[in-house]
Design an enzyme around this catalytic site. Structure first.
Site, short mmCIF file in Angstrom:
data_model
loop_
_atom_site.label_atom_id
_atom_site.label_comp_id
_atom_site.label_asym_id
_atom_site.label_seq_id
_atom_site.Cartn_x
_atom_site.Cartn_y
_atom_site.Cartn_z
N SER A 309 -6.33 3.49 2.33
CA SER A 309 -6.33 4.62 3.40
C SER A 309 -6.52 5.96 2.84
O SER A 309 -5.87 6.17 1.53
CB SER A 309 -5.15 4.48 4.16
OG SER A 309 -4.13 5.03 3.44
N ASP A 310 -6.97 6.93 3.34
CA ASP A 310 -6.70 8.20 3.20
C ASP A 310 -5.30 8.39 3.20
O ASP A 310 -4.88 7.89 3.80
CB ASP A 310 -7.74 9.41 3.78
CG ASP A 310 -7.87 10.57 3.22
OD1 ASP A 310 -7.08 10.93 2.33
OD2 ASP A 310 -8.68 11.13 3.45
N TRP A 311 -5.09 9.67 2.48
CA TRP A 311 -3.11 9.62 2.62
C TRP A 311 -2.85 9.97 3.86
O TRP A 311 -3.10 11.13 4.41
CB TRP A 311 -3.06 10.92 1.78
CG TRP A 311 -2.80 10.36 0.10
CD1 TRP A 311 -1.41 10.80 -0.64
CD2 TRP A 311 -3.38 9.48 -0.63
NE1 TRP A 311 -1.57 10.23 -1.80
CE2 TRP A 311 -2.74 9.27 -1.63
CE3 TRP A 311 -4.56 8.91 -0.47
CZ2 TRP A 311 -3.21 8.67 -2.64
CZ3 TRP A 311 -4.91 7.88 -1.40
CH2 TRP A 311 -4.41 7.73 -2.69
#
Length: 783
Positions: A309-311
């Site tokens: 995932s993106d952060w």
């Protein structure tokens, strides 16, 4: 992304979904969510399991064996980020009992970010595939020397739908073919098997060297259709906010021909990881979208690596795992404390799916062993958690990289105007220099603030003089200011060598234009006058040429406020009104319009310098004084006015209390130059435009038809990474030891004779198209 970890944790904790913005009941909220978030993206289950094909085979076998020794809790533990004593942007969980130390993930696609002992590589605008290869080679070596397991880059999403897109500059081009060609070279060099003990220079000189030193695993991002920063996440710092991320709603043709295209090139090249985006795709969040992760990545493209995932982009728990998410960063309130192992116990998550998640992650770890990376046992050892605390400097730079860094900057310069052979300069007697972009920022050192870490030390104020605070930066970055809020559109406090955000670079030094002109003036005995402060300037009338340096800023977290700021244009006009040979040098993160002054007869030369990295001044002198002829080409179209871009100018904004902002991509594949052609609009500068110091004649132009297999894919055919069984000759045979369908089979070949002065040579080019594509058949489309 490093500093966003704490901010996201705080912001997400503040959200209280039981309160509302004009919605008074839980039922109303639930109905709204049900209407928008369900039934709009086709479900694809279960997640295909990795099979360890091709270059993954050895690492996969070791990973399977290790997973067989792990408890479900231990498997669960490595699927999300955890606290670290290093400066990694994220560190996965560990299994000390079995010797797994975790994976260090670190920014960015343009070089190791926010640390010391590294170079600042130019994002640039070069179309040079060989240069992209060399750039990635040296950059990857720096990641390796710092103990990074997975480099968070390169970027091919956003592709560049919107001219004012905040992160367009991080990628290669808004043309999917060009972007794919360059990302292929970038990823390939990061993931090829070891080539003995030869130096990089020896490897580059060896034509048989298909397997150069492998350095670091790549994470290609952001999947998919991450085309604007506005409304990219729910407002993280506003309690009770109900706004959801923007949804990119795309038809299959557009999805595959534009936005997936460069991702398949990256996966074909061997990308180890793919990052899912913040935005929703057909109204399902990117990191819980089973169609995009299970259906496209792991089925159509045969992806063997892991999806991260993106952060802070994970929005649900078990559902995201079932949809194909393998790792959540920088942590996970959904998966922590053994929640996935409990889900296996209660039957809501298949044990085979948890095994597959762990296998994909550990396969990447074992590939680090194959390249003799120190990150295999000691992830993040060269990245101190704080540069302000005592630490041992790990200098990751290779002296051999200097020529590549400089050449990348040189080839990113695009000459668009050169009246009467103004350039190259020939030992001028007197030059006057103007513009805030001519000198380096006054500060280039880590502080307790965050602008340095995000490449924004040169961006302290708005054009009206208002100070741009860190607090406002954070709020905008976390979508917690009104939609359409932006940071400054111009960097008034120093020359631009990078855009801002997690894709920014950390230079070893900054060679600004003024620095380079001082050196050249000393050599040529040229008189220099300068004013890097004022917009309303005066010009010494003995000046032979006047050079104006201006820029256009762009960053992660917001979309650009404009494509040209009035103050910079005023400066250009002020100088040109007093100097009959005015040369304009632009540094800019994306498209920059110039029509306010481009036809001024006193403006005799214009250079689009893009983002040249740490060797900005040195590269500019190479071009302006003729040591090298400019070879850069625009990777996008420059319009004459904002309105020419139509709906592709800027981001989609919510209307009123629009909690579910929708971008319906009604333009289809017609973005950038395709839009201008379809609408019969004449641009100022076409995609691919760029002048040089020579003139060319072309003759004997011919087009020949190549082979294109359009047969349908047979059911149950094994899918290889990057796209289906091969039906043509692979361009790099050593990378394909198993059958692969060729999406890159040349369909048309162009031949011509090019004559440049006394130089006569034969040139050939290939225009490739898709073949054997089960999504669409190759017809007359020229890729």
């Amino acid at each position: 992304m490093r500093f966003t970890t704490e901010l996201l944790a705080i912001g997400l904790a503040l959200i209280d979904v039981t309160s509302s913005q004009g919605l008074n009941t839980t039922t109303e909220i639930a109905n709204l969510e049900h209407y928008w978030s369900y039934g709009r993206s086709a479900p694809v289950y279960p997640t295909p399991q990795t099979a360890g094909r091709g270059e993954w085979a050895t690492a996969y076998a070791k990973a399977k064996a290790l997973v067989a020794q792990m408890t479900d809790f231990e498997k669960n533990n490595i699927t999300y980020g955890q606290a670290s004593t290093t400066g990694c942007s994220g560190l996965s969980g560990t299994v000390p009992r079995l010797g797994f130390p975790g994976l260090c993930l670190a920014d960015s696609g343009n070089g190791v970010r926010a640390t010391d002992g590294v170079n600042g590589y130019p994002p640039g605008a070069s179309w040079n595939e060989g240069l992209a290869y060399q750039r990635a080679l040296y950059m990857g070596e720096e990641f390796k020397n710092k103990g990074v397991s997975v480099a968070l880059g390169p970027v091919v999403g956003p592709l560049g739908k919107f001219a004012r897109g905040g992160r367009n500059w991080e990628g290669f081009s808004n043309d999917p073919y060009l972007s794919g060609k360059l990302v292929y070279e970038t990823v390939m060099v990061l993931t090829i098997l070891s080539y003995g003990l030869k130096s990089i220079a020896e490897q580059l000189a060896d034509p048989s060297a298909q397997g150069m030193e492998k350095n670091v695993m790549s994470c290609v991002k952001h999947f998919i259709a991450n085309e604007q920063e506005t409304n990219r996440i729910p407002p993280a710092l506003i309690p009770g906010a109900l706004n959801q991320s923007l949804s990119s709603n795309i038809d299959p043709k557009t999805e595959h021909e534009l936005y997936i295209w460069p991702f398949q090139d990256a996966i074909r090249a061997g990308a180890a990881s793919v990052m899912c985006a913040y935005a929703r795709f057909n109204n399902s969040y990117g990191c819980q979208n089973s169609y995009s992760m299970n259906g496209v990545l792991k089925t159509e493209l045969g992806f063997e690596g892991f999806v991260v995932s993106d952060w802070g982009a994970q929005r649900v728990g078990v559902a995201s795992a079932n949809s194909g998410l393998d790792m959540a960063m920088p942590g996970s309130s959904y998966w922590q404390n053994g929640n996935l192992s409990k889900a296996v116990s209660n039957g809501s998550l298949a044990k085979s799916r948890l095994d597959d998640m762990a296998t994909r992650i550990l396969s990447t770890w074992y590939r680090l062993e194959e390249l003799n990376s120190p990150a295999f046992q000691n992830p993040g050892f060269g990245l101190p958690a704080s540069l302000l605390a005592p630490h041992t400097l790990v200098d990751a730079r290779n002296p051999e990289s200097a020529d590549t860094i400089l050449q990348g900057a040189v080839e990113g310069h695009v000459l668009v105007k050169n009246v009467g052979n103004t350039l190259p300069l020939k030992k001028p007697k007197f030059l006057s220099l103007f513009g805030y972009d001519g000198i380096a920022a006054a500060r280039n050192t880590p502080t307790t603030a965050f602008k340095w870490a995000f490449g924004l030390e040169n961006t302290q104020v708005y054009p009206n003089g208002t100070y741009w605070s860190d607090a406002f930066l954070f709020a905008t970055f976390l979508s917690s200011e009104p939609a359409g809020t932006t940071g400054p559109g111009v960097a008034l406090n120093g020359t631009m060598i990078t855009g801002g955000g997690s894709g920014s670079i950390t230079p070893a030094y900054i060679d600004a234009p003024y620095d380079a002109f001082q050196r050249q003036a000393y050599q040529d005995r040229t008189l220099l006058a300068w004013n890097f402060v004022d917009l309303d300037v005066t010009v010494d009338q003995a000046s032979e040429h006047c050079i104006v340096f201006v820029n256009a800023q762009s960053s992660e977290g917001w979309d650009r406020p404009d494509l040209a700021d009035a103050g910079s244009d005023q400066l250009v006009e002020n100088v040109a009104s007093q100097c009959n040979s005015t040369i304009v040098v632009l540094h800019h993160a994306g498209v920059r319009l110039v029509d306010r002054w481009i036809d001024n007869p006193n403006i005799t030369a214009v250079i689009f310098g893009h983002l040249p990295g740490q060797d900005s001044g040195r590269a500019l002198i190479e071009i302006m004084y003729g040591s090298q002829s400019p070879s850069g080409r625009l990777p996008y179209t420059v319009a004459k006015r904002d309105a020419d871009y139509g709906n592709l100018l800027g981001p989609v904004l919510p209307v009123g209390t629009d909690y579910y902002t929708q971008d319906n991509f009604t333009e289809g594949v017609y973005i950038d130059y395709k839009h201008f052609i379809a609408q019969n609009i004449t641009p100022r500068y076409e995609f691919g435009f760029g002048l040089t110091y020579s003139t060319f004649d072309y003759s004997s132009i011919g087009v020949s038809r190549g082979y294109a297999n359009t047969q349908s894919l047979a059911p149950n055919t094994t899918v290889a990474e990057g796209g289906l069984p091969r039906c043509g000759t692979p361009s790099r045979p050593s990378l394909s030891t198993y059958a692969m369908l060729d999406l890159w089979q040349p369909q048309r070949s162009l031949s011509c004779t090019s004559v440049s002065l006394a130089d006569r040579r034969r040139c050939f080019g290939a225009l490739a198209s898709s073949c054997c594509n089960r999504v669409r058949r190759a017809t007359s489309l020229w890729r």
